[in-house]
Design a protein around this motif. Structure first.
Motif, mmCIF file in Angstrom:
data_model
loop_
_atom_site.group_PDB
_atom_site.id
_atom_site.type_symbol
_atom_site.label_atom_id
_atom_site.label_comp_id
_atom_site.label_asym_id
_atom_site.label_seq_id
_atom_site.Cartn_x
_atom_site.Cartn_y
_atom_site.Cartn_z
ATOM 1 N N MET A 31 1.055 -1.087 -0.009
ATOM 2 C CA MET A 31 -0.042 0.072 -0.017
ATOM 3 C C MET A 31 0.967 1.383 0.014
ATOM 4 O O MET A 31 2.012 1.234 0.325
ATOM 5 C CB MET A 31 -0.894 0.048 1.234
ATOM 6 C CG MET A 31 -2.033 -1.168 1.197
ATOM 7 S SD MET A 31 -3.082 -0.834 0.056
ATOM 8 C CE MET A 31 -4.514 -2.425 0.071
ATOM 9 N N ALA A 32 0.467 2.405 -0.556
ATOM 10 C CA ALA A 32 1.071 3.562 -0.605
ATOM 11 C C ALA A 32 1.210 4.094 0.853
ATOM 12 O O ALA A 32 2.482 4.792 1.286
ATOM 13 C CB ALA A 32 0.537 4.648 -1.541
ATOM 14 N N SER A 33 0.432 4.131 1.687
ATOM 15 C CA SER A 33 0.264 4.528 3.160
ATOM 16 C C SER A 33 1.495 3.669 4.095
ATOM 17 O O SER A 33 1.736 2.558 3.924
ATOM 18 C CB SER A 33 -0.764 4.264 3.842
ATOM 19 O OG SER A 33 -0.724 5.197 5.161
ATOM 20 N N GLU A 34 2.082 4.345 4.950
ATOM 21 C CA GLU A 34 3.090 3.618 6.149
ATOM 22 C C GLU A 34 2.393 2.805 6.878
ATOM 23 O O GLU A 34 2.758 2.137 7.849
ATOM 24 C CB GLU A 34 3.787 4.348 6.400
ATOM 25 C CG GLU A 34 4.949 4.962 5.309
ATOM 26 C CD GLU A 34 5.764 3.874 4.605
ATOM 27 O OE1 GLU A 34 6.291 2.810 5.310
ATOM 28 O OE2 GLU A 34 5.905 3.816 3.452
ATOM 29 N N CYS B 53 -11.654 -10.793 9.022
ATOM 30 C CA CYS B 53 -10.826 -9.542 9.517
ATOM 31 C C CYS B 53 -9.492 -10.079 9.310
ATOM 32 O O CYS B 53 -8.751 -10.988 9.778
ATOM 33 C CB CYS B 53 -11.112 -9.276 10.870
ATOM 34 S SG CYS B 53 -12.858 -9.024 11.312
ATOM 35 N N ILE B 54 -8.604 -9.237 8.259
ATOM 36 C CA ILE B 54 -7.489 -9.335 7.916
ATOM 37 C C ILE B 54 -6.679 -7.965 7.981
ATOM 38 O O ILE B 54 -7.224 -6.891 7.615
ATOM 39 C CB ILE B 54 -7.361 -9.931 6.342
ATOM 40 C CG1 ILE B 54 -8.083 -11.325 6.359
ATOM 41 C CG2 ILE B 54 -6.038 -9.971 5.993
ATOM 42 C CD1 ILE B 54 -8.216 -11.890 4.724
ATOM 43 N N ILE B 55 -5.483 -8.118 8.460
ATOM 44 C CA ILE B 55 -4.575 -6.906 8.733
ATOM 45 C C ILE B 55 -3.748 -6.730 7.528
ATOM 46 O O ILE B 55 -2.917 -7.779 6.930
ATOM 47 C CB ILE B 55 -3.717 -7.106 9.874
ATOM 48 C CG1 ILE B 55 -4.622 -7.230 11.373
ATOM 49 C CG2 ILE B 55 -2.917 -5.761 10.041
ATOM 50 C CD1 ILE B 55 -5.631 -5.916 11.447
ATOM 51 N N VAL B 56 -3.846 -5.750 6.774
ATOM 52 C CA VAL B 56 -3.131 -5.567 5.793
ATOM 53 C C VAL B 56 -1.924 -4.349 6.158
ATOM 54 O O VAL B 56 -2.239 -3.485 6.371
ATOM 55 C CB VAL B 56 -4.101 -4.914 4.471
ATOM 56 C CG1 VAL B 56 -3.107 -4.370 3.137
ATOM 57 C CG2 VAL B 56 -5.080 -5.876 4.009
ATOM 58 N N THR B 57 -0.661 -4.863 5.551
ATOM 59 C CA THR B 57 0.389 -3.656 6.098
ATOM 60 C C THR B 57 1.056 -3.375 4.510
ATOM 61 O O THR B 57 0.300 -3.806 3.535
ATOM 62 C CB THR B 57 1.495 -4.461 6.550
ATOM 63 O OG1 THR B 57 2.013 -5.618 5.791
ATOM 64 C CG2 THR B 57 0.851 -5.204 7.987
ATOM 65 N N PRO B 58 1.581 -2.242 4.495
ATOM 66 C CA PRO B 58 2.145 -1.749 3.300
ATOM 67 C C PRO B 58 3.157 -2.799 2.468
ATOM 68 O O PRO B 58 3.243 -2.631 1.427
ATOM 69 C CB PRO B 58 3.133 -0.531 3.558
ATOM 70 C CG PRO B 58 2.719 -0.065 5.059
ATOM 71 C CD PRO B 58 2.024 -1.331 5.929
ATOM 72 N N THR B 59 3.468 -3.905 3.290
ATOM 73 C CA THR B 59 4.465 -4.944 2.478
ATOM 74 C C THR B 59 3.479 -6.084 1.966
ATOM 75 O O THR B 59 4.184 -7.104 1.501
ATOM 76 C CB THR B 59 5.349 -5.337 3.522
ATOM 77 O OG1 THR B 59 4.994 -6.095 4.658
ATOM 78 C CG2 THR B 59 6.531 -4.186 3.819
ATOM 79 N N THR B 60 2.142 -6.237 2.439
ATOM 80 C CA THR B 60 1.521 -7.145 1.716
ATOM 81 C C THR B 60 1.398 -7.366 0.320
ATOM 82 O O THR B 60 0.986 -6.572 -0.306
ATOM 83 C CB THR B 60 -0.002 -7.217 2.500
ATOM 84 O OG1 THR B 60 0.172 -6.793 3.911
ATOM 85 C CG2 THR B 60 -0.883 -8.252 2.331
ATOM 86 N N THR B 61 1.534 -8.516 -0.177
ATOM 87 C CA THR B 61 1.257 -8.704 -1.642
ATOM 88 C C THR B 61 0.126 -9.361 -1.828
ATOM 89 O O THR B 61 -0.822 -10.008 -0.717
ATOM 90 C CB THR B 61 2.505 -9.636 -2.047
ATOM 91 O OG1 THR B 61 2.297 -10.852 -1.295
ATOM 92 C CG2 THR B 61 3.878 -9.027 -1.688
ATOM 93 N N TYR B 62 -0.327 -9.443 -3.341
ATOM 94 C CA TYR B 62 -1.566 -9.952 -3.396
ATOM 95 C C TYR B 62 -1.465 -11.329 -3.242
ATOM 96 O O TYR B 62 -2.469 -11.839 -2.528
ATOM 97 C CB TYR B 62 -1.830 -9.642 -5.164
ATOM 98 C CG TYR B 62 -2.999 -10.124 -5.682
ATOM 99 C CD1 TYR B 62 -4.250 -9.677 -5.386
ATOM 100 C CD2 TYR B 62 -2.887 -11.301 -6.137
ATOM 101 C CE1 TYR B 62 -5.441 -10.117 -5.854
ATOM 102 C CE2 TYR B 62 -4.184 -12.132 -6.841
ATOM 103 C CZ TYR B 62 -5.450 -11.381 -6.484
ATOM 104 O OH TYR B 62 -6.482 -12.080 -6.991
#
Length: 832
Positions: free
Chosen positions: A1-4, A34-43
């Motif tokens: 993601m673009a956000s940090e 419920c899933i936590i998505v981080t800026p490094t999460t890939t598809y």
């Protein structure tokens, strides 16, 4: 993601529950992941996380991710944009910006073009909303299948609740939808479109463009009537008619455009502009969401790009179903509201003027929705009879029916309604304290079925009218009047020497003259209503002066005064006297009635309808009879309180009598009194100043026999000005010479017995008899303007000296069929 920053994503997946669609078999489930998505999460990591949480790793594959964000809030709906996520590039391209756009869109703006959108109703959030992205994942196949991505197919999109929006936004995964959850753009393409839709503001103007968005439509409202323009095949009915004016119908009416129904069945509805393919692409498609019981707009192409080909004063979509919904509040407030008033109000609202017949039908439908179905109302009467007799055991209700014949055989399961007589114990008790006279008359019913309401009206000592008995009959004839009068005599008016005031109807004459009816002298006497006599007189002799002379002669209280007015009539036209002489004087003149009228010369049916029975003639029969119970209960409470309050202040006589006595005392000051016996009972009174248009000059007064040469004393049963002058001369009180009916104790006795609160319908005894249905012969005309049931009088006669005017432009010299203003291109303006 673009956000940090990391944020929570709610994933609505399809699994566990199968359903069949056009594209194959899908699986659905309501509970989001419920899933936590981080800026490094890939598809691929997101896909693995979803499958791992589902326990389907290696068994199922992720076919698509759908991303849905709100873009605008319009009225009571939220609009969403939807896109597909199928790669790392899609996942990391503006995630935070999308979230920011979500917040901005809710505030009323959007920074990106809408791909496709849908709308859902706004609800209060039951919990704190999560302002984060949400995906819907489709588990469409086994491992090894190719994952398709990059498509903008907003099918079965799901999203969490954005700010200000509650759980109502979630789609029901169990709904059996066959079409995409899509409102398309102008191009008409179902998928792959990127043209933004334009939202326009609403306006009440007939030419202003309306917003081309439609919220979910209520199923119960849509199936109000099987003949409605909306999808056929609905059987249920709601309690308020068609819920609101349907949005796209209202849109078409106010835009002045026409549309046609292309497809309509129990689960799908498609409408197109009448000019579709000829320069206009307007189209609307709706599908039934069966589990939710609502209709949702699946596709909408708009706005209209066509122009009205002709100017018309009517609109096809403005049918009586739409009008019924619009006029519902007015009918609820007053069931007797005039059709012309409803017609003008509808024209002012929609910009088109519907026909009289259509508004009349709309009013009947509105009345049926508010007060019950017209046909079913007849079968409710037996239970009402049982219920009201349980509420007040002495209630009299006599129901008569006729057999139903089918193919020459009697149908034992149902019968036709014929007649109903009813009265209540307080009315029976009240008549014992009223004046010894009863007025009878009939008034027409104005609903879906014809008929006549017969009413018996009494009067208390304060000149208040009081209906004491009712009957619903097929019409005014000898049999129906005999039915009514026989039960009236038996249950309500058994007193001897009673006076009956009526019109000159032959049916009443036959019923009153029946040997076993109990209405022959000296048990009862008959008198004519002077209003009806004067109306019949005016049919032969035109002009207000002729009518006035006859009425003055009828109201004359002495033979000398009667001869005075009769001589004037003879000088005007001898034929007038010949006409009047055909009627026995005791039936229409006051001086020959022996004081039985108490000064009342009319039946007072109009006053009764306006003050007590207003609006009941427009109701279904069961609602009509229920209304008489409620209206009379309210009348008894109000009048009883008034009489009790007056008695509490020490008053002895009714306000009507006190007013008359005060007026007579002022006149009595101009008299000279001479007494002729030592018992102070015989007098002569000379008028020093004439008190009216006709005066004898000198009058004989007998206080002992309560008579005066003016006729006032014996006609009204309380002292006239001459008698009051004699009382003042001899220092006597006038109170002993007043009839008992004028005392407040008698007036209070009329309303002393109150009504019992009705037992709820759920506790009424069951009715086990045959089904009662309306007589089809009483059905009003199905075509054309409703036939008038008004009794026309001389006031309805057109002036022969005035030229006829056009019904459209109101100009003389032509009719509406040849009116120049009605010959428009469509040819419809002259056919209204």
């Amino acid at each position: 993601m673009a956000s940090e920053e990391s944020f929570l994503v709610l994933v609505h997946y399809r699994g566990s529950i199968k359903r069949k669609t056009r594209s194959g078999v899908k699986f659905t489930d309501k509970d989001p992941l419920c899933i936590i998505v981080t800026p490094t999460t890939t598809y691929d990591a997101l896909v693995s996380c979803v499958l791992d949480k589902l326990g389907l790793e290696g068994v199922k594959r992720v076919k698509k991710f759908f991303y849905r964000i709100p873009t605008a809030v319009l009225h009571d709906t939220v609009k969403f944009d939807c896109s597909t996520i199928g790669s790392n590039e899609d996942l990391h391209s503006g995630g935070s910006n999308r979230n920011a756009n979500t917040i901005a869109a809710v505030a009323g703006s959007s920074s990106r073009p809408a791909v496709a959108s849908s709308s859902a109703p706004v609800y209060e959030p039951p919990m704190q909303p999560v302002a984060s992205p949400s995906f819907a994942v489709d588990l469409g196949g086994n491992v090894g299948d190719e994952v398709r991505h990059g498509e903008h197919i907003p099918t079965e999109v799901h999203c969490p609740t954005p700010a200000g929006v509650g759980d109502g936004l979630f789609d029901d995964p169990d709904d059996d939808d066959l079409e995409p959850d899509l409102i398309a753009d102008e191009s008409g393409d179902d998928v792959g479109t990127t043209v933004p839709r334009r939202a326009t503001g609403g306006s009440s103007s007939g030419t202003q463009q309306y917003p081309p968005h439609f919220s979910s439509l209520d199923l119960d409202a849509m199936r109000q009537d099987e003949n409605a323009l909306l999808p056929s095949g609905f059987g249920a009915r709601d309690t308020e008619g068609s819920a609101g004016v349907n949005e796209f119908q209202t849109y078409s009416i106010r835009r002045g455009v026409q549309y046609k129904v292309v497809e309509s069945d129990y689960r799908r509805y498609v409408g197109k502009c009448s000019e579709f393919g000829n320069g206009c692409t307007w189209l609307i498609r709706m599908s039934l969401r069966q589990r939710k019981g609502i209709w949702e707009v699946k596709r909408y192409n708009g706005p209209h790009t066509c122009l009205a080909s002709s100017i018309s004063s009517d609109h096809r979509s403005l049918d009586y179903h739409v009008i019924s919904t619009f006029i519902m509040p007015m009918v609820r407030a007053d069931a007797a509201v005039n059709i012309k008033v409803l017609q003008n109000t509808t024209a002012a609202q929609f910009g088109f003027r519907p026909t009289y017949r259509r508004v009349w039908m709309a009013k009947q439908k509105a009345v049926a929705v508010i007060y019950g179905d017209w046909d079913e109302s007849y079968n409710e009467l037996p239970r009402w009879v049982l219920g009201v007799q349980l509420t007040m055991p002495d209630t009299v209700a006599v129901l008569r029916t006729c057999p139903v014949r089918v193919g020459g055989q009697v149908d034992e399961s149902q019968v036709y309604f014929h007649r109903l007589f009813w009265t209540f114990p307080p009315c029976i008790q009240a008549f014992r304290h009223c004046k010894p006279l009863v007025s009878i008359d009939g008034t027409h019913l104005y609903g879906k079925y014809g008929g006549t309401l017969l009413v018996a009206i009494a009067q208390d000592g304060n000149s208040n009218i009081l209906p004491v008995a009712f009957a619903l009959v097929e019409g005014e004839n000898a049999e129906s009047w005999s039915f009514f009068l026989s039960h009236l005599r038996e249950h309500v008016t058994p007193q001897p020497g009673l006076l009956v005031i009526s019109d000159r109807h032959n049916g009443i004459k036959a019923a009153l003259e029946a040997p076993d009816g109990g209405w022959l002298p000296p048990a009862a006497y008959r008198a004519f209503c002077i209003r009806h006599v004067a109306s019949n007189f005016a049919l032969t002799f035109k002009g207000k002066d002729a009518r006035r002379l006859l009425v003055n002669a009828a109201y004359a209280k002495t033979e000398v005064e009667f001869d005075y007015w009769f001589d004037i009539m003879r000088s005007e036209n001898p034929a007038m006297c010949d006409w009047a002489n055909r009627i026995e004087y005791s039936l229409w003149t006051q001086y020959c009635d022996a004081g039985r009228r108490f000064g009342h010369m009319t039946t007072n049916i109009f006053e009764c309808v306006n003050s007590i029975l207003k609006g009941v003639r427009n109701l279904p029969v069961c609602s009509l009879v229920k209304a008489t119970y409620g209206r009379l209960a309210e009348l008894f409470v109000r009048k009883g309180r008034e009489a009790e309050a007056q008695m509490g202040t020490g008053q002895q006589f009714s306000q009507y009598l006190v007013k008359c006595i005060k007026a007579n005392l002022k006149t009595a000051r101009c008299f000279t009194v001479t007494v002729y016996d030592r018992d102070n009972s015989e007098y002569t009174v000379a008028e020093t100043t004439p008190t009216g248009s006709f005066s004898l000059g000198t009058y004989r007064v007998s206080l002992g026999s309560k008579t005066c040469d003016c006729g006032y004393f014996q006609a009204l049963h309380f002292p006239c000005p001459h008698a009051l002058a004699c009382c003042a001369y001899s220092r006597l009180t006038w109170q002993p010479y007043v009839h008992e009916v004028y005392r407040l104790s008698s007036v209070f006795g009329v309303y002393q017995m109150g009504f019992t609160p009705p037992i709820p319908e759920g506790f009424w005894p069951p009715y086990a008899g045959p089904t009662i249905i309306p007589d089809p012969n009483m059905r009003r005309a199905r075509e054309g303007r409703p036939r008038s049931t008004r009794i026309r009088t001389n006031t309805d006669e057109a002036d022969p000296n005035q030229p006829k005017r056009c019904g459209l432009c109101r100009q003389p010299g032509h009719t509406r069929h040849s009116c120049p203003q009605g010959a428009g291109p469509s040819g419809t303006a002259g056919n209204q």
